[in-house]
Motif scaffolding. Structure first.
Motif, PDB file in Angstrom:
ATOM      1  N   MET A 141      28.192  13.877  43.660  1.00  0.00           N
ATOM      2  CA  MET A 141      28.196  12.965  44.790  1.00  0.00           C
ATOM      3  C   MET A 141      26.967  12.051  44.764  1.00  0.00           C
ATOM      4  O   MET A 141      25.867  12.492  44.465  1.00  0.00           O
ATOM      5  N   SER A 168      28.888  20.999  41.485  1.00  0.00           N
ATOM      6  CA  SER A 168      28.931  20.218  40.243  1.00  0.00           C
ATOM      7  C   SER A 168      27.534  20.072  39.653  1.00  0.00           C
ATOM      8  O   SER A 168      27.344  20.163  38.431  1.00  0.00           O
ATOM      9  N   THR A 169      26.550  19.876  40.525  1.00  0.00           N
ATOM     10  CA  THR A 169      25.167  19.737  40.067  1.00  0.00           C
ATOM     11  C   THR A 169      24.722  20.993  39.339  1.00  0.00           C
ATOM     12  O   THR A 169      24.118  20.921  38.257  1.00  0.00           O
ATOM     13  N   ALA A 189      24.538  10.403  46.963  1.00  0.00           N
ATOM     14  CA  ALA A 189      24.120  10.561  48.359  1.00  0.00           C
ATOM     15  C   ALA A 189      24.031   9.213  49.084  1.00  0.00           C
ATOM     16  O   ALA A 189      24.220   9.137  50.296  1.00  0.00           O
ATOM     17  N   GLN A 222      33.892  13.959  49.752  1.00  0.00           N
ATOM     18  CA  GLN A 222      34.462  14.820  48.728  1.00  0.00           C
ATOM     19  C   GLN A 222      34.329  14.153  47.357  1.00  0.00           C
ATOM     20  O   GLN A 222      34.696  13.001  47.187  1.00  0.00           O
ATOM     21  N   THR A 223      33.822  14.874  46.381  1.00  0.00           N
ATOM     22  CA  THR A 223      33.675  14.320  45.026  1.00  0.00           C
ATOM     23  C   THR A 223      34.676  14.971  44.072  1.00  0.00           C
ATOM     24  O   THR A 223      35.510  14.291  43.483  1.00  0.00           O
ATOM     25  N   GLN A 251      32.102  22.065  50.415  1.00  0.00           N
ATOM     26  CA  GLN A 251      31.948  20.703  49.889  1.00  0.00           C
ATOM     27  C   GLN A 251      30.484  20.263  49.967  1.00  0.00           C
ATOM     28  O   GLN A 251      29.778  20.584  50.928  1.00  0.00           O
ATOM     29  N   SER A 252      30.066  19.548  48.935  1.00  0.00           N
ATOM     30  CA  SER A 252      28.694  19.034  48.829  1.00  0.00           C
ATOM     31  C   SER A 252      27.653  20.147  48.744  1.00  0.00           C
ATOM     32  O   SER A 252      26.482  19.925  49.056  1.00  0.00           O
ATOM     33  N   GLY A 253      28.081  21.338  48.337  1.00  0.00           N
ATOM     34  CA  GLY A 253      27.147  22.461  48.198  1.00  0.00           C
ATOM     35  C   GLY A 253      26.426  22.461  46.861  1.00  0.00           C
ATOM     36  O   GLY A 253      25.763  23.436  46.519  1.00  0.00           O
ATOM     37  N   ARG A 254      26.555  21.371  46.116  1.00  0.00           N
ATOM     38  CA  ARG A 254      25.901  21.181  44.808  1.00  0.00           C
ATOM     39  C   ARG A 254      26.536  22.013  43.689  1.00  0.00           C
ATOM     40  O   ARG A 254      25.859  22.417  42.752  1.00  0.00           O
TER      41      ARG A 254
HETATM   42  N1  LIG Z   1      17.999  17.647  48.542  1.00  0.00           N
HETATM   43  C1  LIG Z   1      18.607  18.007  47.415  1.00  0.00           C
HETATM   44  N2  LIG Z   1      19.816  17.452  47.161  1.00  0.00           N
HETATM   45  C2  LIG Z   1      20.453  17.798  46.011  1.00  0.00           C
HETATM   46  C3  LIG Z   1      19.885  18.714  45.080  1.00  0.00           C
HETATM   47  N3  LIG Z   1      20.775  18.900  44.071  1.00  0.00           N
HETATM   48  C4  LIG Z   1      21.826  18.107  44.361  1.00  0.00           C
HETATM   49  N4  LIG Z   1      21.654  17.436  45.503  1.00  0.00           N
HETATM   50  C5  LIG Z   1      22.569  16.497  46.135  1.00  0.00           C
HETATM   51  O1  LIG Z   1      23.637  17.253  46.711  1.00  0.00           O
HETATM   52  C6  LIG Z   1      24.782  16.423  46.811  1.00  0.00           C
HETATM   53  C7  LIG Z   1      26.033  17.163  46.446  1.00  0.00           C
HETATM   54  O2  LIG Z   1      26.057  17.409  45.027  1.00  0.00           O
HETATM   55  P1  LIG Z   1      27.416  17.823  44.230  1.00  0.00           P
HETATM   56  O3  LIG Z   1      26.935  18.615  43.051  1.00  0.00           O
HETATM   57  O4  LIG Z   1      28.276  16.636  43.944  1.00  0.00           O
HETATM   58  O5  LIG Z   1      28.154  18.765  45.275  1.00  0.00           O
HETATM   59  P2  LIG Z   1      29.578  19.484  45.129  1.00  0.00           P
HETATM   60  O6  LIG Z   1      29.440  20.834  45.744  1.00  0.00           O
HETATM   61  O7  LIG Z   1      30.058  19.471  43.725  1.00  0.00           O
HETATM   62  O8  LIG Z   1      30.499  18.568  46.053  1.00  0.00           O
HETATM   63  P3  LIG Z   1      32.130  18.456  46.095  1.00  0.00           P
HETATM   64  O9  LIG Z   1      32.603  18.271  44.696  1.00  0.00           O
HETATM   65  O10 LIG Z   1      32.413  17.262  46.951  1.00  0.00           O
HETATM   66  O11 LIG Z   1      32.619  19.732  46.729  1.00  0.00           O
HETATM   67  C8  LIG Z   1      24.476  15.186  45.963  1.00  0.00           C
HETATM   68  O12 LIG Z   1      24.186  14.125  46.819  1.00  0.00           O
HETATM   69  C9  LIG Z   1      23.234  15.570  45.183  1.00  0.00           C
HETATM   70  O13 LIG Z   1      22.422  14.465  44.894  1.00  0.00           O
HETATM   71  C10 LIG Z   1      18.592  19.268  45.393  1.00  0.00           C
HETATM   72  O14 LIG Z   1      18.024  20.073  44.658  1.00  0.00           O
HETATM   73  N5  LIG Z   1      17.995  18.870  46.573  1.00  0.00           N
END
Ligand SMILES: Nc1nc2c(ncn2[C@@H]2O[C@H](COP(=O)(O)OP(=O)(O)OP(=O)(O)O)[C@@H](O)[C@H]2O)c(=O)[nH]1
Ligand SMILES: [Mg+2]
Length: 106
Positions: A65, A51-52, A67, A73-74, A46-49
């Motif tokens: 997510m 979706s990004t 921040a 959890q998103t 989770q929050s491992g980026r």
């Molecule tokens: N410091 C930093 N933060 C980042 C970067 N890319 C994304 N984030 C942050 O990482 C967080 C998680 O991003 P998501 O893509 O939502 O993560 P996820 O893995 O899809 O999360 P779940 O859907 O909850 O499992 C967000 O707060 C983003 O703003 C980066 O390059 N550097």
């Protein structure tokens, strides 16, 4: 964001298959591609980026997510979205994060 990259929740957080999948295949013209399409899935904590990364690579519009609202959890269940500007036709599959506090895994 282009309309045809719409996101669609294929499986809910409770594990229920969304029977309206046809809406997605019709909107994206997936059904016209026969077997000529690719599926790319992402898995990880989770929050491992996840979706990004998918949004950057495939120009999808999965929720990311915020921040400022704190770490939480998103993506719940499994979402799919159509990749934009890529051949062959590509479906990005966004899987709920593992190790989540919401599932008591931390
Ligand atoms: N410091 C930093 N933060 C980042 C970067 N890319 C994304 N984030 C942050 O990482 C967080 C998680 O991003 P998501 O893509 O939502 O993560 P996820 O893995 O899809 O999360 P779940 O859907 O909850 O499992 C967000 O707060 C983003 O703003 C980066 O390059 N550097
Ligand atoms: Mg996500």
């Amino acid at each position: 964001m282009a309309e045809d990259c719409c996101r669609f929740q294929l499986i809910s957080g409770d594990g229920v298959l969304n029977m309206e999948l046809e809406n997605f295949t019709r909107t994206t013209n997936l059904s016209q591609h026969g077997l000529s399409y690719a599926v790319v899935a992402i898995m990880g904590p989770q929050s491992g980026r996840k979706s990004t990364l998918l949004n950057k690579l495939f120009q999808t519009n999965f929720r990311m997510m915020d921040a400022e609202e704190g770490r939480s959890q998103t993506t719940q269940g499994i979402w799919i979205g159509k990749g934009i500007g890529i051949e062959p036709f590509t479906i990005a599959m966004n899987v709920e994060g593992s190790d989540s506090r919401e599932r008591g895994q931390v």
